[in-house]
Motif scaffolding. Structure first.
Motif, PDB file in Angstrom:
ATOM      1  N   ASN A   1       0.947  -1.133  -0.048  1.00 33.44           N
ATOM      2  CA  ASN A   1       0.140   0.027   0.045  1.00 33.44           C
ATOM      3  C   ASN A   1       1.117   1.336  -0.087  1.00 33.44           C
ATOM      4  O   ASN A   1       0.340   2.319  -0.116  1.00 33.44           O
ATOM      5  CB  ASN A   1      -1.090   0.060   1.372  1.00 33.44           C
ATOM      6  CG  ASN A   1      -0.271   0.084   2.599  1.00 33.44           C
ATOM      7  OD1 ASN A   1       0.885   0.451   2.646  1.00 33.44           O
ATOM      8  ND2 ASN A   1      -0.894  -0.245   3.513  1.00 33.44           N
ATOM      9  N   GLY A   2       2.149   1.123   0.106  1.00 29.35           N
ATOM     10  CA  GLY A   2       3.092   2.102   0.038  1.00 29.35           C
ATOM     11  C   GLY A   2       3.726   2.670   1.389  1.00 29.35           C
ATOM     12  O   GLY A   2       4.487   3.579   1.309  1.00 29.35           O
ATOM     13  N   GLN A   3       3.309   1.978   2.594  1.00 31.37           N
ATOM     14  CA  GLN A   3       3.910   2.355   3.859  1.00 31.37           C
ATOM     15  C   GLN A   3       5.335   1.797   3.942  1.00 31.37           C
ATOM     16  O   GLN A   3       5.343   0.805   3.575  1.00 31.37           O
ATOM     17  CB  GLN A   3       3.155   2.256   4.992  1.00 31.37           C
ATOM     18  CG  GLN A   3       3.415   2.503   6.213  1.00 31.37           C
ATOM     19  CD  GLN A   3       2.491   1.872   7.345  1.00 31.37           C
ATOM     20  OE1 GLN A   3       1.767   1.066   7.337  1.00 31.37           O
ATOM     21  NE2 GLN A   3       2.786   2.491   8.548  1.00 31.37           N
TER      22      GLN A   3
ATOM     23  N   TRP B   1       0.139   7.008   0.056  1.00 32.47           N
ATOM     24  CA  TRP B   1      -0.343   6.269   1.197  1.00 32.47           C
ATOM     25  C   TRP B   1      -0.685   7.256   2.286  1.00 32.47           C
ATOM     26  O   TRP B   1      -1.486   7.176   3.192  1.00 32.47           O
ATOM     27  CB  TRP B   1       0.782   5.200   1.666  1.00 32.47           C
ATOM     28  CG  TRP B   1       0.367   4.694   2.977  1.00 32.47           C
ATOM     29  CD1 TRP B   1      -0.186   3.531   3.287  1.00 32.47           C
ATOM     30  CD2 TRP B   1       0.742   5.011   4.400  1.00 32.47           C
ATOM     31  NE1 TRP B   1      -0.360   3.202   4.523  1.00 32.47           N
ATOM     32  CE2 TRP B   1       0.352   4.243   5.307  1.00 32.47           C
ATOM     33  CE3 TRP B   1       1.595   6.201   4.544  1.00 32.47           C
ATOM     34  CZ2 TRP B   1       0.366   4.442   6.452  1.00 32.47           C
ATOM     35  CZ3 TRP B   1       1.729   6.305   6.141  1.00 32.47           C
ATOM     36  CH2 TRP B   1       1.262   5.145   7.086  1.00 32.47           C
ATOM     37  N   TRP B   2       0.276   8.288   2.620  1.00 33.66           N
ATOM     38  CA  TRP B   2       0.237   9.212   3.400  1.00 33.66           C
ATOM     39  C   TRP B   2      -1.292   9.799   3.277  1.00 33.66           C
ATOM     40  O   TRP B   2      -2.073  10.152   4.074  1.00 33.66           O
ATOM     41  CB  TRP B   2       1.342  10.041   3.363  1.00 33.66           C
ATOM     42  CG  TRP B   2       2.240   9.947   4.418  1.00 33.66           C
ATOM     43  CD1 TRP B   2       3.704   9.163   4.239  1.00 33.66           C
ATOM     44  CD2 TRP B   2       2.396  10.272   5.745  1.00 33.66           C
ATOM     45  NE1 TRP B   2       4.175   9.263   5.339  1.00 33.66           N
ATOM     46  CE2 TRP B   2       3.704   9.597   6.240  1.00 33.66           C
ATOM     47  CE3 TRP B   2       1.515  10.918   6.652  1.00 33.66           C
ATOM     48  CZ2 TRP B   2       3.877   9.756   7.842  1.00 33.66           C
ATOM     49  CZ3 TRP B   2       1.899  11.292   8.032  1.00 33.66           C
ATOM     50  CH2 TRP B   2       3.123  10.656   8.490  1.00 33.66           C
TER      51      TRP B   2
ATOM     52  N   ASN C   1       4.652   6.045  -1.509  1.00 33.60           N
ATOM     53  CA  ASN C   1       4.477   6.513  -0.125  1.00 33.60           C
ATOM     54  C   ASN C   1       3.851   7.677   0.063  1.00 33.60           C
ATOM     55  O   ASN C   1       2.967   7.791   0.921  1.00 33.60           O
ATOM     56  CB  ASN C   1       5.853   6.526   0.426  1.00 33.60           C
ATOM     57  CG  ASN C   1       6.148   6.852   2.037  1.00 33.60           C
ATOM     58  OD1 ASN C   1       6.558   7.700   2.424  1.00 33.60           O
ATOM     59  ND2 ASN C   1       5.512   6.038   2.806  1.00 33.60           N
TER      60      ASN C   1
ATOM     61  N   ASN D   1      -3.796   9.124   1.496  1.00 33.39           N
ATOM     62  CA  ASN D   1      -5.088   8.202   1.574  1.00 33.39           C
ATOM     63  C   ASN D   1      -5.242   7.653   3.111  1.00 33.39           C
ATOM     64  O   ASN D   1      -6.560   7.417   3.609  1.00 33.39           O
ATOM     65  CB  ASN D   1      -5.087   7.092   0.796  1.00 33.39           C
ATOM     66  CG  ASN D   1      -5.151   7.352  -0.806  1.00 33.39           C
ATOM     67  OD1 ASN D   1      -5.600   8.346  -0.892  1.00 33.39           O
ATOM     68  ND2 ASN D   1      -4.462   6.378  -1.603  1.00 33.39           N
ATOM     69  N   ARG D   2      -4.371   7.541   4.061  1.00 28.00           N
ATOM     70  CA  ARG D   2      -4.508   7.042   5.227  1.00 28.00           C
ATOM     71  C   ARG D   2      -4.374   7.798   6.526  1.00 28.00           C
ATOM     72  O   ARG D   2      -4.898   7.728   7.401  1.00 28.00           O
ATOM     73  CB  ARG D   2      -3.401   5.925   5.451  1.00 28.00           C
ATOM     74  CG  ARG D   2      -3.394   4.545   4.572  1.00 28.00           C
ATOM     75  CD  ARG D   2      -4.632   3.849   4.710  1.00 28.00           C
ATOM     76  NE  ARG D   2      -4.848   2.787   3.831  1.00 28.00           N
ATOM     77  CZ  ARG D   2      -4.393   1.377   4.295  1.00 28.00           C
ATOM     78  NH1 ARG D   2      -3.977   1.307   5.509  1.00 28.00           N
ATOM     79  NH2 ARG D   2      -4.364   0.647   3.470  1.00 28.00           N
TER      80      ARG D   2
END
Length: 894
Positions: A455-457, A515-516, A512, A518-519
């Motif tokens: 997911n990119g984390q 991800w930031w 990454n 979106n999360r």
């Protein structure tokens, strides 16, 4: 061959100079990797008492260790003074529950020298002649509360009357697969003293787990030679000059000792300990073969005298292993001196040169082979007892793509013998000065598919891969690229830099960043949460856990880090766009994202509530309750200073090379002049017609700097504190549901158990944030020039340019380690032996953080890690004769 030529060969993949290096951990016990318990209690599942008798699954440890890049074969030092209850094979320390401030190594050793190719390495371990005070250290630290200082080895009688040995270990490479090892034992005491010295060589246990049962072998050939056989590594020879005898055993678990369960095997990992401390010579294999061996020396060292032991590990083998030993060792020492003399030619102060060189040594010595296959770890091994089923749903169970078997720069090889994502980013900037190839490899590695989550984390650290660290990797990638390009241009002034690296890392950082977004943006309003973000106990709540109030915190630091990330990626995209115009669109995207974040910080979701408080001249976190109520958490901490890090300047020459980006900006700024006027100086040319992108215009920046430069708040004699000293007498309190939660200024160790209690962001000085502050102030000065001045310190009547403020902050940080006019280094605090003893005073520890008032070193004593940034601060910046300084010369000052 000099060190620079070796580096060229290494970078060109001509010779594998990094095949052997200081990659052995100093603590493998008590790690998550070795923990197969049901409840994740890593410290108690594999304690120090088991380490000498129990084979490790995922790595090895030792003192002054060397191993190959896959840790198939290991070499290290073991010692026995004839009085200790155990053979000293690894540094001793306390577990998280034993230490009054968490885990803590209780040894004294120093990394003294190292070159990037590991052609020369040197460290010293200080070993008491008295019985090592294991029980005293455990009992006294357990007795002390969190408000008391830690009880260290130096506080015991271990070094009284100078009754100890300085054991120096040096490695020198003859070639990439031929390594000399010299051990020099110096008796500092008033009488002759005996010491048992065991240079150990052994294989990591790869055969006990049910996958490949074939065993490598060590076998004595003569009294001074061992033959080494390993299918993957090949054949080697290990030579020991004038050893008393060889000792052999197996790197196998002693199940009878640990579990009262005989295994049917005869020779175990703890055989050397059994033979020396208990006289159990039957524990040794009389056939002189096995998977673990030691050259045994029993030496008597005269008072104030020295004894030298020489060994050699070689693939080719030689009939005269010690014939050219002294010549080669002397040459490698000289080449190390030559390498650093060139690097430090503009550093005039010999004490500054010493500090920088030992900082680099610490960085190099703290490389470690890190092995962790998460799905295999969760499932367990075929030849071992299956782990508890609950593990499949416990720690790191949603990171089953992780499969690490790499050499990584660690924060510390004892207290933090695992990679930490945001620490690593700072490490790379230091490494870029001496080994940019390794720095780039590290940044690429942490973003590879077997580290980065789908997911990119990015993985935080092994205790909880899913924790969130600040997104500083875009900054690090850009800085490493700049530093590397500066070095390349010394050979070729037109070198564009390593664009393939920059493009490769940029694509991964895009994942990454997404991800930031979106999360960590709960409401989609460009205001970010993020959790604890590496700042442990800085807030009134545990920011990584659900809030007792419900709701969430709109974080000043999380939002500011993302503003900084946006500008970092914009700048990288602009660099790439000069060679491929496709990236101009992406640069525009990050520009617009930055403006959106900056606007939201002033007015969250058009509610009229922002993170900036004009009355206080400070940024605060804002608590968003389930009722919709917003409460500013008015803690003056580093959280409110981090907005200064989001700053970038753009030069007219750069904009001319990216016309589509420039055109799009003009359209956007005409369409949304409210954003441009609010957060940037885009419409107001600065020095040399350059433009500024920042979360702070001049007025707000002055207000914020007024707080930061106030000695009664943030500014210490040794840097910027993580929490305002004003909270000493006026602690911040938050009342909820009958509870009173408080944050008070604590300049030393943490008085709270939050995040294990082994670090503290409520007052001490931390290098990573101070370093970013220095660089950000330099960027602000690049825009504002010498006309913009600020009072420093606040209330002093002394006005400095922003660049002079950055230099002042650098000097205060450097002052931590420098001897002052009284010959005292603040980092050593009240330890008189460290300050005055000639065998201590010039040996440095690069601590994790520092006392907010006195500068005394705190936390992990052998951190180096991001505190190695002192090496970058000590490297002089090239002066810029032109005013204003153009971008290409500004980069030369990097």
């Amino acid at each position: 061959m000099n060190e620079k030529l070796r580096i060229e060969e290494m970078v060109g993949r001509v010779t594998k100079w990094r095949l052997w290096g200081p990659y052995l951990s100093e603590r493998q016990w008590g790690t998550v990797r070795e923990d197969y318990s049901e409840n994740g209690d890593a410290w108690n599942y594999f304690p120090h008492d088991h380490a000498r008798s129990r084979a490790y699954r995922w790595g090895e440890d030792g003192i002054a260790g060397l191993c190959d890049e896959e840790q198939r074969l290991c070499l290290s030092l073991a010692l026995w003074n004839g009085r200790d209850p155990i053979l000293k094979e690894r540094p001793f320390g306390l577990t998280n529950s034993e230490g009054n401030h968490g885990e803590d190594v209780k040894e004294v050793f120093y990394y003294l020298d190292a070159t990037p190719t590991h052609s020369y390495l040197k460290m010293v371990y200080k070993y008491p002649q008295r019985a090592y005070p294991y029980d005293w250290l455990v009992a006294e630290n357990r007795r002390r509360g969190r408000g008391e200082p830690e009880f260290e080895l130096i506080n015991t009688d271990a070094f009284d009357d100078d009754r100890y040995f300085d054991v120096f270990v040096e490695y020198a490479k003859v070639s990439f697969d031929d390594v000399l090892m010299q051990i020099t034992v110096a008796n500092r005491g008033p009488e002759a003293a005996e010491l048992h010295v065991l240079p150990q060589i052994w294989f990591r246990n790869t055969w006990s787990w049910g996958y490949d049962s074939s065993k490598p072998e060590l076998r004595a050939v003569t009294d001074g030679e061992i033959e080494i056989r390993n299918d993957q590594l090949g054949a080697y020879r290990f030579y020991a000059e004038s050893a008393t005898r060889w000792m052999f055993t197996e790197n196998e678990t002693n199940t009878e000792r640990l579990y009262d369960s005989p295994s049917g095997k005869r020779y175990f990992k703890d055989a050397f300990h059994q033979a020396l401390t208990h006289g159990r010579t039957d524990a040794l294999n009389p056939a002189a073969k096995g998977t673990k061996a030691a050259a045994y020396y029993r030496i008597m060292v005269r008072a104030k005298g020295e004894t030298t032991i020489r060994l050699r590990l070689s693939r080719e083998g030689t009939d005269n292993p010690f014939g050219d030993f002294d010549r080669i060792l002397k040459a490698r020492r000289s080449e190390a001196d030559e390498f650093y003399a060139d690097l430090q030619q503009d550093i005039q102060d010999p004490d500054e040169r010493l500090i920088q060189r030992q900082a680099f040594a610490g960085m190099i010595w703290t490389k470690q082979f890190y092995y962790y296959d998460v799905p295999q770890w969760l499932k367990g091994d075929p030849a071992q007892t299956p782990p508890p089923p609950a593990r499949k749903y416990g720690r790191n169970s949603d990171w089953t793509h992780v499969n690490c078997a790499d050499v990584i720069s660690m924060p510390s090889k004892w207290e933090y013998p695992w990679f930490a994502a945001w620490d690593l980013a700072f490490h790379t900037v230091v490494f870029a000065l001496i080994d940019p190839d390794f720095a780039k490899q590290q940044l690429v590695l942490i973003t590879r598919e077997w580290y980065m989550h789908p997911n990119g984390q990015l993985p935080a650290y092994e205790w909880a891969f899913g924790d969130v660290n600040p997104p500083v990797h875009g900054w690090a990638a850009w800085r490493v690229f700049q530093i590397d390009r500066k070095q390349r241009r010394q050979q070729n002034p037109n070198d564009p830099g390593d664009l393939p690296f920059l493009e490769r890392i940029f694509h991964k950082l895009l994942l990454n960043f997404t991800w930031w977004v979106n999360r960590k943006d709960a409401q989609g309003r460009n205001i970010f949460q993020g959790g604890f973000l590496g700042l442990d106990n800085i807030g009134v709540f545990d920011r990584s856990a659900p809030l007792p109030t419900g709701g969430y915190i709109n974080q000043s630091d999380g939002t500011s880090w993302m503003a900084m990330y946006s500008l970092n990626l914009m700048r990288i995209a602009l660099e790439l766009a000069q060679h491929n115009h496709v990236y101009e669109d992406i640069a525009t995207k990050f520009f617009e994202h930055f403006l959106g974040i900056a606007s939201a910080m002033t007015n969250i979701g058009d509610t009229g509530i922002g993170l900036w408080n004009d009355e206080d001249g400070f940024f605060y976190d804002v608590l968003n309750l389930p009722t919709g109520q917003n409460i500013a958490l008015k803690i003056r901490s580093m959280v409110g200073l981090i907005p200064l890090f989001a700053v970038e300047t753009l030069e007219p020459a750069l904009l001319n090379r990216v016309p589509e980006f420039a055109q799009r900006l003009e359209w956007y700024l005409n369409y949304r002049p409210d954003l441009a006027a609010l957060v940037s100086r885009w419409r107001e040319p600065g020095s040399g017609e350059r433009r500024l992108l920042s979360l702070l215009r001049g007025h707000r920046m002055k207000l914020l700097l007024r707080r930061m430069l106030d000695t009664s708040e943030f500014l210490s004699d040794y840097g910027v504190r993580a929490l305002s000293r004003a909270h000493l007498d006026q602690p911040y309190t938050f009342h909820w549901d009958g509870q009173v939660l408080a944050v008070r200024y604590q300049p030393a160790e943490s008085e709270s158990a939050l995040f294990g209690g082994n670090s503290n962001w409520r007052g001490p000085i931390w290098f990573p944030t101070n370093f970013l502050m220095v660089e950000s102030l330099q960027k602000f000065h690049h825009y504002y020039g010498d006309d913009f001045k600020i009072e420093c310190p606040t209330g002093s009547g002394r006005y400095l340019t922003i660049n002079e403020v950055a230099e002042e902050l650098s000097r205060r940080l450097i002052r931590l380690f420098l001897k002052n006019e009284e010959g005292v280094r603040p980092v050593f605090g009240e330890y008189g032996r460290f300050q005055r003893d000639p065998h201590f005073e010039d040996y440095l520890h690069f601590y994790e953080y520092f006392h907010g008032d006195t500068g005394r070193g705190l936390g992990a004593s052998h951190q180096t890690g991001w505190t190695g940034l002192i090496a970058k601060l000590l490297q002089p910046r090239a002066p810029c004769a032109e005013k204003p300084c153009p971008e290409e010369l500004l980069e030369e000052m990097a």
